[in-house]
Design an enzyme around this catalytic site. Structure first.
Site, short mmCIF file in Angstrom:
data_model
loop_
_atom_site.label_atom_id
_atom_site.label_comp_id
_atom_site.label_asym_id
_atom_site.label_seq_id
_atom_site.Cartn_x
_atom_site.Cartn_y
_atom_site.Cartn_z
N ASP A 21 0.82 -1.22 0.00
CA ASP A 21 0.00 0.00 0.00
C ASP A 21 0.85 1.27 0.00
O ASP A 21 0.33 2.37 0.09
CB ASP A 21 -0.94 -0.01 1.22
CG ASP A 21 -0.18 0.07 2.53
OD1 ASP A 21 1.07 -0.01 2.49
OD2 ASP A 21 -0.81 0.24 3.58
N ARG A 58 15.68 23.36 -4.00
CA ARG A 58 15.40 24.47 -4.93
C ARG A 58 14.13 25.22 -4.57
O ARG A 58 13.88 26.29 -5.08
CB ARG A 58 15.35 23.95 -6.38
CG ARG A 58 16.75 23.72 -6.94
CD ARG A 58 16.73 23.08 -8.30
NE ARG A 58 16.31 21.70 -8.22
CZ ARG A 58 16.15 20.90 -9.27
NH1 ARG A 58 16.38 21.36 -10.48
NH2 ARG A 58 15.78 19.65 -9.11
N GLN A 59 13.34 24.66 -3.65
CA GLN A 59 12.15 25.39 -3.17
C GLN A 59 12.53 26.07 -1.85
O GLN A 59 12.08 25.69 -0.78
CB GLN A 59 10.99 24.43 -2.98
CG GLN A 59 10.53 23.80 -4.29
CD GLN A 59 9.29 22.94 -4.10
OE1 GLN A 59 8.43 23.24 -3.32
NE2 GLN A 59 9.23 21.84 -4.84
N LYS A 104 22.15 33.63 -18.19
CA LYS A 104 21.05 32.71 -18.56
C LYS A 104 19.70 33.28 -18.14
O LYS A 104 19.60 33.95 -17.13
CB LYS A 104 21.28 31.37 -17.83
CG LYS A 104 20.18 30.35 -17.98
CD LYS A 104 20.40 29.13 -17.09
CE LYS A 104 19.61 29.21 -15.81
NZ LYS A 104 19.69 28.00 -14.97
N ASP A 145 19.85 18.77 -13.82
CA ASP A 145 18.55 18.12 -13.68
C ASP A 145 18.14 17.61 -15.06
O ASP A 145 18.47 16.50 -15.46
CB ASP A 145 17.56 19.15 -13.09
CG ASP A 145 16.22 18.52 -12.74
OD1 ASP A 145 15.98 17.36 -13.14
OD2 ASP A 145 15.39 19.18 -12.10
N THR A 146 17.49 18.46 -15.87
CA THR A 146 17.11 18.00 -17.21
C THR A 146 18.27 18.20 -18.21
O THR A 146 18.17 17.77 -19.36
CB THR A 146 15.90 18.79 -17.74
OG1 THR A 146 16.28 20.17 -17.83
CG2 THR A 146 14.71 18.65 -16.82
N GLY A 158 19.17 21.02 -19.46
CA GLY A 158 18.90 22.15 -20.35
C GLY A 158 19.91 23.28 -20.16
O GLY A 158 20.48 23.80 -21.12
C1 R5P Z 1 19.75 26.25 -10.94
O1 R5P Z 1 19.82 27.26 -10.27
C2 R5P Z 1 20.63 25.06 -10.68
O2 R5P Z 1 21.87 25.43 -10.16
C3 R5P Z 1 20.83 24.25 -11.95
O3 R5P Z 1 21.47 25.07 -12.91
C4 R5P Z 1 19.53 23.78 -12.53
O4 R5P Z 1 18.71 23.22 -11.53
C5 R5P Z 1 19.77 22.76 -13.60
O5 R5P Z 1 18.55 22.40 -14.15
P1 R5P Z 1 18.45 21.85 -15.65
O6 R5P Z 1 19.53 20.82 -15.79
O7 R5P Z 1 17.07 21.25 -15.72
O8 R5P Z 1 18.61 23.02 -16.58
#
Ligand code: R5P
Length: 319
Positions: free
Chosen positions: A39, A98-99, A194, A224-225, A227
């Site tokens: 569960d 990040r939050q 950026k 993370d992604t 990008g």
């Molecule tokens: C942002 O402030 C973090 O330091 C990273 O640059 C960000 O979280 C990376 O995210 P992503 O790989 O999705 O662009």
């Protein structure tokens, strides 16, 4: 001499075993069982006594973030009720970091909530690595040591002996971090300007500093992604940079990250093992360096009452 008692939960098993090896006969991983029921509930059982002991739980709150966080909270509750003396949470990757502020009205500050939950459960001390925003340490009313992956990344790049090197921050927020790596490698700094037009979309509007004809290391706390870093690498190439290396502490690697990084213009992507990657997320350009020695030294400092800042000296790194 008291042995150092480690607890290995689900997300950082390999790293915990490496840390134990670094600590040698001084440390032991306690016998615990983690059950995940059909569960979705979790039970953590301690199969041996922890009465009056200092205990170190090692667990990154990476994906699955909520499961891993709940494991920690339940484990801490078990330790508390079993009369452990001091509970230290070693969370190499601190999820929800990040939050850390209300960027828009009516948003939560989830990293503060996580800090409250950990303290309420009974954590006495936290050790983490390159937490996204240092001020999160102030959300706690207990000691928090924010260690860094930079000494390990710096040593990796020192060994490569790259000529004409510039260290690049992929955004303004990461400039202090990149400056530390630049100092360690005795290299100049450049910063990418950026913008984020929408979540998970990164757009480069300019580059501050000289990158033409230079080999570049672009360093971030996390990918993370992918990008941010892939857009940055492309912009550096367009500005005439030579070889580009990507480095980060936390390989979050969600969605298209691995594909983006492998197909990027970068030569190598160097990450630490604060987040354990499944085989499916490993790709040809990826190099993983371990935080084991640095975290083992940190645990030893805490256990034997020595300054954790000495750990950085050991790695020949100025914080
Ligand atoms: C942002 O402030 C973090 O330091 C990273 O640059 C960000 O979280 C990376 O995210 P992503 O790989 O999705 O662009």
């Amino acid at each position: 001499m008291e042995e150092i008692k480690l607890i290995s939960l689900s997300s950082s098993k390999e790293l915990t075993e490496k840390i134990r090896r670094q600590l040698g006969s001084k440390a032991r991983i306690l016998d615990t069982t983690v059950h995940h029921f059909a569960d979705g509930e979790i039970l953590v059982e301690l199969n041996e006594s922890v009465r009056n002991s200092n205990v170190y739980i090692i667990q990154s709150t990476s994906n699955p973030v909520n499961e891993n966080l709940m494991e920690v909270l339940i484990c801490v509750d078990a330790l508390k009720r079993s009369s452990a003396k001091e509970i230290t949470l070693i969370t190499p990757y601190f999820g929800y970091a990040r939050q850390d502020r209300r960027a828009k009205p009516r948003q939560p500050i989830s990293s503060k909530l996580v800090a409250d939950l950990l303290q309420c459960a009974g954590v006495d001390r936290v050790v983490t690595v390159d937490i996204h925003a240092n001020q999160i340490t102030g959300f706690f009313n207990i000691p928090v040591d924010n260690m860094s992956g930079l000494p390990i990344l710096a040593n990796y790049f020192k060994a490569l002996n790259i000529p004409d090197l510039t260290v690049v921050s992929p955004d303004h927020g990461g400039a202090v971090r990149a400056r530390k790596l630049a100092n360690a490698l005795d290299a100049p700094l450049a910063v990418i300007d950026k913008r984020r037009p929408k979540p998970n979309v990164a757009e480069v509007t300019g580059i501050l500093g000289d990158v033409e004809g230079r080999n570049c290391i672009m360093v971030d706390d996390m990918i993370d992604t992918g990008g941010t870093i892939a857009a940055g690498a492309k912009a550096l190439k367009e500005k005439g940079a030579k070889d580009i290396y990507i480095a980060c502490t936390h390989a979050v690697f969600s969605g298209p990250a691995c594909e983006r990084l492998q197909n990027s213009v970068a030569e190598k992507v160097v990450v630490t093992d604060t987040i354990e990657l499944p085989e499916a997320k490993k790709f040809e350009k990826l190099e993983i360096v371990s935080m084991d020695e640095l975290l083992a030294a940190t645990i030893e400092s805490i256990e034997f009452g020595m300054p954790v800042t000495d750990v950085f000296t050991k790695f020949d790194f100025k914080e």
